[in-house]
Design an enzyme around this catalytic site. Structure first.
Site, PDB file in Angstrom:
ATOM      1  CG  ASP A  67      31.195  29.294  22.485  1.00  0.00           C
ATOM      2  OD1 ASP A  67      31.026  28.282  23.197  1.00  0.00           O
ATOM      3  OD2 ASP A  67      31.068  29.284  21.252  1.00  0.00           O
ATOM      4  CG  ASP A 136      26.740  31.637  11.161  1.00  0.00           C
ATOM      5  OD1 ASP A 136      27.479  30.739  11.616  1.00  0.00           O
ATOM      6  OD2 ASP A 136      26.398  32.630  11.840  1.00  0.00           O
ATOM      7  CG  HIS A 138      29.222  29.992  14.313  1.00  0.00           C
ATOM      8  ND1 HIS A 138      28.016  30.536  14.695  1.00  0.00           N
ATOM      9  CD2 HIS A 138      29.208  28.716  14.789  1.00  0.00           C
ATOM     10  CE1 HIS A 138      27.341  29.620  15.374  1.00  0.00           C
ATOM     11  NE2 HIS A 138      28.034  28.517  15.441  1.00  0.00           N
ATOM     12  CD  GLU A 143      27.385  34.027  14.799  1.00  0.00           C
ATOM     13  OE1 GLU A 143      27.761  33.171  13.980  1.00  0.00           O
ATOM     14  OE2 GLU A 143      26.348  33.908  15.472  1.00  0.00           O
TER      15      GLU A 143
HETATM   16  C1  F6R Z   1      29.552  26.248  20.731  1.00  0.00           C
HETATM   17  C2  F6R Z   1      30.277  26.331  19.482  1.00  0.00           C
HETATM   18  C3  F6R Z   1      29.547  26.421  18.189  1.00  0.00           C
HETATM   19  C4  F6R Z   1      28.951  25.076  17.782  1.00  0.00           C
HETATM   20  C5  F6R Z   1      28.180  25.217  16.462  1.00  0.00           C
HETATM   21  C6  F6R Z   1      27.531  23.914  16.039  1.00  0.00           C
HETATM   22  O1  F6R Z   1      30.462  26.135  21.824  1.00  0.00           O
HETATM   23  O2  F6R Z   1      31.463  26.328  19.498  1.00  0.00           O
HETATM   24  O3  F6R Z   1      30.444  26.869  17.199  1.00  0.00           O
HETATM   25  O4  F6R Z   1      29.952  24.121  17.647  1.00  0.00           O
HETATM   26  O5  F6R Z   1      27.217  26.213  16.575  1.00  0.00           O
HETATM   27  O6  F6R Z   1      26.521  23.602  16.953  1.00  0.00           O
HETATM   28  P1  F6R Z   1      25.636  22.264  16.775  1.00  0.00           P
HETATM   29  O7  F6R Z   1      26.539  21.136  17.075  1.00  0.00           O
HETATM   30  O8  F6R Z   1      24.549  22.418  17.818  1.00  0.00           O
HETATM   31  O9  F6R Z   1      25.140  22.266  15.386  1.00  0.00           O
END
Ligand code: F6R
Length: 263
Positions: A67, A136, A138, A143
């Protein structure tokens, strides 16, 4: 799905990096799907260490990130382009032309998303997709209520994701983009292998819902239950609410495939 519990965050990170390194060594033209976020920083530190200390070679790899924020230029310190440059690309030998992220500044975002999918298909698909999980539930920025067959597209971020990621924007909510381009859940499920890394007690509840709960678009990580080759590596803190944790531990301690990693 296979859940592997390691005693500490550091041990979980190390195992994830070892599995990636093993795959890259086996197939030099490896296509690696990458994630960003706090959880991944240790993995990239470990891959960088293996590159310099153990000659782990990425020179023929392609990478595709999950992303990128919409409206954030690649050279911005807040972009995922910059995150990847800082944590991985500047420290290993991935060819810059082979390190792909969506362009959140593209004038036609729908065309950019179609192009991104085309690039992944052109190199034969993603061999291994690295994933974290959001509070959440994801994966990528899929989302809640993201279609489980969704493709790469633009997506609005939830208040929970904005609150979790504002720390990367110096705590300033005004600087935070509200939208991102993300691979879809369907796109992620097409990777030949998936590897989700989850650490810390703040993820214990959502991890249990994703791994042992029903498959639902309310927790898009639960769609990984449909994937035939998905490994979930967690530390004890994140594993706290898993009902099957004794069984998962038994697998790691007894199955021959894990013997090289038990020491
Ligand atoms: C970002 C992504 C997100 C993160 C998720 C956890 O490229 O793929 O799905 O893996 O938001 O983020 P952290 O590791 O910061 O808790």
């Amino acid at each position: 799905m296979e859940v592997i519990i390691r005693p500490t965050k550091q041990a979980a990170i190390k195992l994830a990096a070892q599995l990636i390194a093993k795959s890259v060594r086996r197939k030099p033209h490896f296509v690696l799907g990458l994630a960003t976020g706090a959880t991944m920083e240790g993995v990239y530190d470990e891959l960088a260490r293996m590159h310099s200390a153990e000659k782990l070679d990425f020179s023929r790899c392609h990478t595709f990130n999950l992303d990128e924020y919409v409206g954030v230029p690649p050279e911005s310190p807040f972009s995922y382009h910059e995150y990847m440059r800082k944590h991985l690309f500047s420290r290993v030998n991935i060819h810059p032309l082979c390190a792909h992220l969506p362009n959140g500044m593209a004038p036609d975002l729908a065309a950019e998303c179609r192009h991104y999918e085309h690039l992944m298909r052109e190199v034969g698909g993603v061999d291994l997709q690295l994933l974290g999980i959001g509070r959440d539930g994801h994966i990528g920025f899929n989302e809640p209520l993201s279609a489980l067959r969704s493709r790469t597209r633009e997506k609005a971020l939830t208040p929970s994701t904005l609150a979790a990621n504002v720390k990367f924007f110096g705590g300033d909510m005004d600087k935070m983009p509200r939208r991102a381009i993300t691979m879809g859940v369907g796109t992620i499920l097409e990777a030949h292998n998936c590897l989700m890394l989850v650490t810390g007690d703040s993820k214990a509840d959502i991890l249990a819902r994703a791994v042992e709960g029903p498959i639902t678009s309310m927790v898009t990580a639960s769609a990984l239950q449909l994937h035939p080759h998905c490994q979930v590596i967690v530390d004890e803190e994140a594993a706290a609410n898993l009902q099957g944790k004794d069984y998962y531990r038994w697998i790691f301690e007894n199955e021959p495939e894990w013997a090289p990693y038990r020491a």
